[in-house]
Design a protein around this motif. Sequence first.
Motif, PDB file in Angstrom:
ATOM      1  N   ALA B 116      -8.854 -13.194  -7.462  1.00 32.12           N
ATOM      2  CA  ALA B 116      -9.000 -14.173  -6.379  1.00 32.12           C
ATOM      3  C   ALA B 116      -9.197 -15.582  -6.943  1.00 32.12           C
ATOM      4  O   ALA B 116      -8.663 -16.563  -6.420  1.00 32.12           O
ATOM      5  CB  ALA B 116     -10.179 -13.785  -5.481  1.00 32.12           C
ATOM      6  N   MET B 117      -9.969 -15.704  -8.044  1.00 28.60           N
ATOM      7  CA  MET B 117     -10.181 -17.017  -8.657  1.00 28.60           C
ATOM      8  C   MET B 117      -8.872 -17.539  -9.249  1.00 28.60           C
ATOM      9  O   MET B 117      -8.572 -18.738  -9.154  1.00 28.60           O
ATOM     10  CB  MET B 117     -11.251 -16.939  -9.756  1.00 28.60           C
ATOM     11  CG  MET B 117     -12.640 -17.341  -9.333  1.00 28.60           C
ATOM     12  SD  MET B 117     -12.764 -18.895  -8.368  1.00 28.60           S
ATOM     13  CE  MET B 117     -12.241 -20.130  -9.550  1.00 28.60           C
ATOM     14  N   LEU B 118      -8.081 -16.639  -9.843  1.00 27.59           N
ATOM     15  CA  LEU B 118      -6.814 -17.094 -10.433  1.00 27.59           C
ATOM     16  C   LEU B 118      -5.862 -17.600  -9.349  1.00 27.59           C
ATOM     17  O   LEU B 118      -5.129 -18.583  -9.555  1.00 27.59           O
ATOM     18  CB  LEU B 118      -6.182 -15.966 -11.255  1.00 27.59           C
ATOM     19  CG  LEU B 118      -6.838 -15.796 -12.635  1.00 27.59           C
ATOM     20  CD1 LEU B 118      -6.423 -14.467 -13.279  1.00 27.59           C
ATOM     21  CD2 LEU B 118      -6.461 -16.957 -13.569  1.00 27.59           C
ATOM     22  N   ALA B 119      -5.897 -16.961  -8.197  1.00 27.58           N
ATOM     23  CA  ALA B 119      -5.067 -17.433  -7.077  1.00 27.58           C
ATOM     24  C   ALA B 119      -5.537 -18.812  -6.624  1.00 27.58           C
ATOM     25  O   ALA B 119      -4.732 -19.708  -6.351  1.00 27.58           O
ATOM     26  CB  ALA B 119      -5.144 -16.425  -5.925  1.00 27.58           C
ATOM     27  N   GLU B 120      -6.852 -18.978  -6.587  1.00 29.43           N
ATOM     28  CA  GLU B 120      -7.439 -20.267  -6.188  1.00 29.43           C
ATOM     29  C   GLU B 120      -7.057 -21.355  -7.201  1.00 29.43           C
ATOM     30  O   GLU B 120      -6.719 -22.485  -6.819  1.00 29.43           O
ATOM     31  CB  GLU B 120      -8.971 -20.111  -6.145  1.00 29.43           C
ATOM     32  CG  GLU B 120      -9.686 -21.149  -5.328  1.00 29.43           C
ATOM     33  CD  GLU B 120      -9.496 -20.985  -3.817  1.00 29.43           C
ATOM     34  OE1 GLU B 120      -9.646 -19.842  -3.326  1.00 29.43           O
ATOM     35  OE2 GLU B 120      -9.192 -21.989  -3.158  1.00 29.43           O
ATOM     36  N   ILE B 121      -7.125 -20.991  -8.494  1.00 26.33           N
ATOM     37  CA  ILE B 121      -6.776 -21.941  -9.557  1.00 26.33           C
ATOM     38  C   ILE B 121      -5.310 -22.361  -9.422  1.00 26.33           C
ATOM     39  O   ILE B 121      -4.975 -23.550  -9.530  1.00 26.33           O
ATOM     40  CB  ILE B 121      -7.052 -21.315 -10.956  1.00 26.33           C
ATOM     41  CG1 ILE B 121      -8.565 -21.231 -11.187  1.00 26.33           C
ATOM     42  CG2 ILE B 121      -6.386 -22.118 -12.073  1.00 26.33           C
ATOM     43  CD1 ILE B 121      -8.968 -20.369 -12.378  1.00 26.33           C
ATOM     44  N   ALA B 122      -4.438 -21.385  -9.152  1.00 24.51           N
ATOM     45  CA  ALA B 122      -3.005 -21.694  -9.021  1.00 24.51           C
ATOM     46  C   ALA B 122      -2.770 -22.657  -7.856  1.00 24.51           C
ATOM     47  O   ALA B 122      -2.003 -23.623  -7.967  1.00 24.51           O
ATOM     48  CB  ALA B 122      -2.211 -20.396  -8.815  1.00 24.51           C
ATOM     49  N   GLU B 123      -3.474 -22.419  -6.760  1.00 24.04           N
ATOM     50  CA  GLU B 123      -3.313 -23.284  -5.588  1.00 24.04           C
ATOM     51  C   GLU B 123      -3.838 -24.688  -5.882  1.00 24.04           C
ATOM     52  O   GLU B 123      -3.197 -25.696  -5.561  1.00 24.04           O
ATOM     53  CB  GLU B 123      -4.063 -22.671  -4.403  1.00 24.04           C
ATOM     54  CG  GLU B 123      -3.560 -23.169  -3.059  1.00 24.04           C
ATOM     55  CD  GLU B 123      -4.352 -22.578  -1.887  1.00 24.04           C
ATOM     56  OE1 GLU B 123      -4.475 -23.260  -0.858  1.00 24.04           O
ATOM     57  OE2 GLU B 123      -4.864 -21.436  -2.019  1.00 24.04           O
TER      58      GLU B 123
END
Lengths: 306, 306
Positions: B116-123
Amino acid sequence: MTAILVSEVGPRDGLQSIDRVMPLEAKKAWIAAEAAAGVREIEVGSFVPPSLLPQMADTAALVEFARTIPGLNVVALVPNAKGAARAVQAGVHAMSIPFSMSETHSLRNVRKDHPAMLAEIAEAACIAKDAGVHFAVGLATAFGCTIEGAVPEATVLRLAEAAVAAGAQELSLSDTTGYADPAQVKRLVRAVKAAVGGDMLTTLHLHNTRGLGLANALAGLDEGITTIDASLGGLGGCPYAPGASGNLVTEDLVLMLNSMGIETGIDLDKLLAVRGILEQALPGEPLYGFTPLAGPMLDYPERIAR
Amino acid sequence: MTAILVSEVGPRDGLQSIDRVMPLEAKKAWIAAEAAAGVREIEVGSFVPPSLLPQMADTAALVEFARTIPGLNVVALVPNAKGAARAVQAGVHAMSIPFSMSETHSLRNVRKDHPAMLAEIAEAACIAKDAGVHFAVGLATAFGCTIEGAVPEATVLRLAEAAVAAGAQELSLSDTTGYADPAQVKRLVRAVKAAVGGDMLTTLHLHNTRGLGLANALAGLDEGITTIDASLGGLGGCPYAPGASGNLVTEDLVLMLNSMGIETGIDLDKLLAVRGILEQALPGEPLYGFTPLAGPMLDYPERIAR
């Protein structure tokens, strides 16, 4: 795994810096407890005239006591040949004489210029040698002086060579004033080792006056230093600058070295417990260190097992 | 002469760690005074919901103010994509998002697991990229976690690579918990640089919880780190452990680097004077550091002129 000797100097450098006199029994308890925690060398006191430093009046009794602890290297400071004779008589394993690289500091502190100190060192060296006692010279104010400011590297090298010629079996570089920075530690250790031979310079005596103590220790390790002096609780910190401790704090040094996988032989938990002896014998005396407050990391046991 | 960027994070990491809210005008005075002392990068605040951290509610106003200071790199922390959008809107030069290497810590802190954090970072990375804003990922708890204990090096390497894949333009290693030791710093910096490319890892964010902060900084310099975070007065130290400061103390770091002949561009005297702003705005708040008490060495001017 590298092995580093942590040499506890609190009973000498810490106690001589505070006004109160710690009772002999408390000093004995301190020394015994540190040895039981794995500390292998302790500077138990100083053979200065008791009229000058009443805190050190019982040094002979402490040497006698410390000699009964198996495996402990018992060291005392001696200011001169007279002190060396008393140290030999008391039965030390080793003695260390401070030799200030700043001549002004030397004159203020022991009223001797460099030639006079070298004569004193030569005489003390003979006394130690005759008795088979290890004889070290501590090059004090080697990183700078609160009166003179910078002490030229050339001066340190010249006096290091002279100290060896006068009979030093070992040298230490002392940051008496807390002036050292890590780049300077590397330069000076390298230069002194080149001048007098790598095996002659083994020890750093660091103060933490500006918070650089552990960084300076690390710099020394990089240059092959194998002994580092420290004082439990940083005892002897300047009372006018709370937090600006004098000596390097043994607890923090041991945490750093042990965590790095460097063998000190010291059990940190047992070492931390020794502070209780100081707190009880010297109530209200400021003690320093971060590790005693924060405790070791959760994974400390894994780090030291590396 | 090496040049090292000292990045002041006190207005963010220091102020978010204390309960009181520093008035906006005092924050501005602090930032302006540090910039005038030569500090070239300041993390001025955090774009977290003001309901969570009222101390950071004025971050947009601070960014606007800091942007008017010539030559200052204005950074803000963002916890997520929403914060990234607010940071872009406010006009930051750079943003940094913390990514906790300990999944337990991440779940507790931001209620997100690693995917979930990696998705947030990508966004967040997309938002930053679209706006031409520099985007850094701070690998938090990289040296250990107060809940999980050791964080495996393999985990850090895997997540560092994932953060780069998600759009990080730069990584920092954060010792959120004050767990790092110098040997670990060297190992981990070397390993992360090997995994993601030497230029990607530039920054260390260190805490001084166990007194090893400056030694860890020194270890990082040895491995090619070029930016070190620090907080003026070590603001944000743990109130339950006096002396056990949280952040690395900017004053001590600058003394060390300048004395070593490392170019920081920071005037130590001016920097020390900035503490007055904190003392006035946050009366009674504990400030840390050794250099503010002891002052620079007598030969400090000669050292920095080397």
